[in-house]
Motif scaffolding. Structure first.
Motif, mmCIF file in Angstrom:
data_model
loop_
_atom_site.group_PDB
_atom_site.id
_atom_site.type_symbol
_atom_site.label_atom_id
_atom_site.label_comp_id
_atom_site.label_asym_id
_atom_site.label_seq_id
_atom_site.Cartn_x
_atom_site.Cartn_y
_atom_site.Cartn_z
ATOM 1 N N THR A 1 0.841 -1.190 0.000
ATOM 2 C CA THR A 1 0.000 0.000 0.000
ATOM 3 C C THR A 1 0.879 1.243 0.000
ATOM 4 O O THR A 1 2.090 1.163 0.160
ATOM 5 C CB THR A 1 -0.913 0.019 1.241
ATOM 6 O OG1 THR A 1 -0.091 -0.029 2.422
ATOM 7 C CG2 THR A 1 -1.863 -1.164 1.233
ATOM 8 N N GLY A 2 0.251 2.395 -0.153
ATOM 9 C CA GLY A 2 1.005 3.644 -0.158
ATOM 10 C C GLY A 2 1.530 3.966 -1.541
ATOM 11 O O GLY A 2 0.990 3.522 -2.555
ATOM 12 N N SER A 3 2.601 4.737 -1.596
ATOM 13 C CA SER A 3 3.148 5.179 -2.874
ATOM 14 C C SER A 3 4.660 5.069 -2.865
ATOM 15 O O SER A 3 5.289 4.899 -1.825
ATOM 16 C CB SER A 3 2.730 6.626 -3.148
ATOM 17 O OG SER A 3 3.235 7.468 -2.136
ATOM 18 N N LEU A 4 5.238 5.179 -4.050
ATOM 19 C CA LEU A 4 6.687 5.101 -4.190
ATOM 20 C C LEU A 4 7.361 6.315 -3.562
ATOM 21 O O LEU A 4 6.898 7.443 -3.727
ATOM 22 C CB LEU A 4 7.058 5.039 -5.666
ATOM 23 C CG LEU A 4 6.958 3.672 -6.337
ATOM 24 C CD1 LEU A 4 7.063 3.825 -7.840
ATOM 25 C CD2 LEU A 4 8.046 2.764 -5.822
ATOM 26 N N GLY A 5 8.482 6.073 -2.880
ATOM 27 C CA GLY A 5 9.269 7.168 -2.344
ATOM 28 C C GLY A 5 10.280 7.655 -3.367
ATOM 29 O O GLY A 5 10.696 6.915 -4.259
ATOM 30 N N LEU A 6 10.679 8.900 -3.253
ATOM 31 C CA LEU A 6 11.619 9.494 -4.204
ATOM 32 C C LEU A 6 12.955 8.764 -4.195
ATOM 33 O O LEU A 6 13.559 8.531 -5.247
ATOM 34 C CB LEU A 6 11.818 10.975 -3.873
ATOM 35 C CG LEU A 6 12.672 11.777 -4.860
ATOM 36 C CD1 LEU A 6 12.065 11.736 -6.249
ATOM 37 C CD2 LEU A 6 12.817 13.218 -4.389
ATOM 38 N N ASP A 7 13.438 8.366 -3.020
ATOM 39 C CA ASP A 7 14.718 7.652 -2.935
ATOM 40 C C ASP A 7 14.642 6.313 -3.662
ATOM 41 O O ASP A 7 15.604 5.891 -4.318
ATOM 42 C CB ASP A 7 15.108 7.425 -1.476
ATOM 43 C CG ASP A 7 15.482 8.716 -0.764
ATOM 44 O OD1 ASP A 7 15.759 9.710 -1.467
ATOM 45 O OD2 ASP A 7 15.489 8.729 0.481
ATOM 46 N N GLU A 8 13.505 5.646 -3.541
ATOM 47 C CA GLU A 8 13.314 4.348 -4.191
ATOM 48 C C GLU A 8 13.357 4.497 -5.710
ATOM 49 O O GLU A 8 13.975 3.688 -6.414
ATOM 50 C CB GLU A 8 11.969 3.768 -3.744
ATOM 51 C CG GLU A 8 11.797 2.289 -3.971
ATOM 52 C CD GLU A 8 10.555 1.755 -3.292
ATOM 53 O OE1 GLU A 8 10.385 0.524 -3.290
ATOM 54 O OE2 GLU A 8 9.752 2.550 -2.763
ATOM 55 N N VAL A 9 12.720 5.538 -6.216
ATOM 56 C CA VAL A 9 12.711 5.780 -7.658
ATOM 57 C C VAL A 9 14.104 6.186 -8.144
ATOM 58 O O VAL A 9 14.565 5.752 -9.198
ATOM 59 C CB VAL A 9 11.673 6.869 -8.011
ATOM 60 C CG1 VAL A 9 11.715 7.189 -9.499
ATOM 61 C CG2 VAL A 9 10.275 6.418 -7.622
ATOM 62 N N ALA A 10 14.789 7.022 -7.358
ATOM 63 C CA ALA A 10 16.123 7.487 -7.747
ATOM 64 C C ALA A 10 17.109 6.328 -7.839
ATOM 65 O O ALA A 10 17.917 6.253 -8.771
ATOM 66 C CB ALA A 10 16.621 8.529 -6.748
#
Length: 212
Positions: A67-76
């Motif tokens: 659940t929730g959304s992707l974090g910026l660090d995870e995408v980076a």
């Protein structure tokens, strides 16, 4: 006018060859294992823009059990790994390209059963083939249909009321989209997790990385 005998002609300007077309299927085959290793789902790979300045857009999402959304660090971090993969196999995307990795965004369209399942608990707007528009909370979803609790807006300043659950077959849906919500702490439908999800997805979680 033809050049006179013994007179040199100025050389014609050389044209830079256009980069070869990108096979998105090959890109998906290269990226899919890396996205899976990161615990994410590869949603879409698309190439757009002029040939001399192409953008390789990669959309990733959380799996259905998160659940929730992707974090910026995870995408980076994923963007760096995908960029390294392109460096190691330059034939997959010939020529310069701008790599863009992002999440689906706050108001994602629901076009596949997986999208519906990922959006459980969210407020959605659905337009059916009969022309009816339904606004409500998506509570359940499977491979063929979804359950939505309609939201009925009351007079200004009052909380909306919930109706009886309705079942919507995907085959009867013309369009469906998740709605952005701006809720107050006292809203009985919202949880801290849901509020955080909304805040994060509004950022669109986008990272761009230039490929030489």
């Amino acid at each position: 006018m033809a050049a006179r005998s013994g007179q040199k002609q100025a050389p014609l300007p050389r044209r830079n060859p256009q980069p070869a077309a990108v096979d998105t299927g090959s890109v998906e085959a290269l990226f899919a294992p890396l996205v899976a290793e990161a615990g994410l789902f590869l949603e879409q790979v698309r190439v757009h823009g002029p040939a001399a300045l192409r953008t390789l857009s990669v959309i990733v999402d959380l799996p259905e059990d998160r659940t929730g959304s992707l974090g910026l660090d995870e995408v980076a971090e994923l963007a760096r790994r995908l960029s390294d993969a392109l460096d190691e196999d330059p034939d997959v995307v010939p020529g310069p390209v701008n790599l863009e990795v992002s999440s689906p965004g706050a108001e994602r369209k629901l076009t596949e059963p997986r999208h519906w399942r990922r959006s459980r608990g969210r407020l959605v707007t659905v337009v059916t083939t009969s022309g009816a528009t339904l606004l409500g909370r998506l509570t359940e979803a499977d491979e063929t249909e979804a359950t939505i609790v309609p939201r009925h807006e009351g007079p200004k300043g009052t909380k909306p009321k919930d109706g009886e659950p309705v079942w919507v077959l995907y085959d009867t849906v013309t369009s469906a989209r998740v709605q952005v919500e701006f809720t107050s702490p006292g809203d009985e439908h919202e949880t801290d997790e849901h509020d955080t999800d909304q805040y994060d997805t509004d950022q669109h979680d986008t990272v761009e990385d230039e490929e030489a």
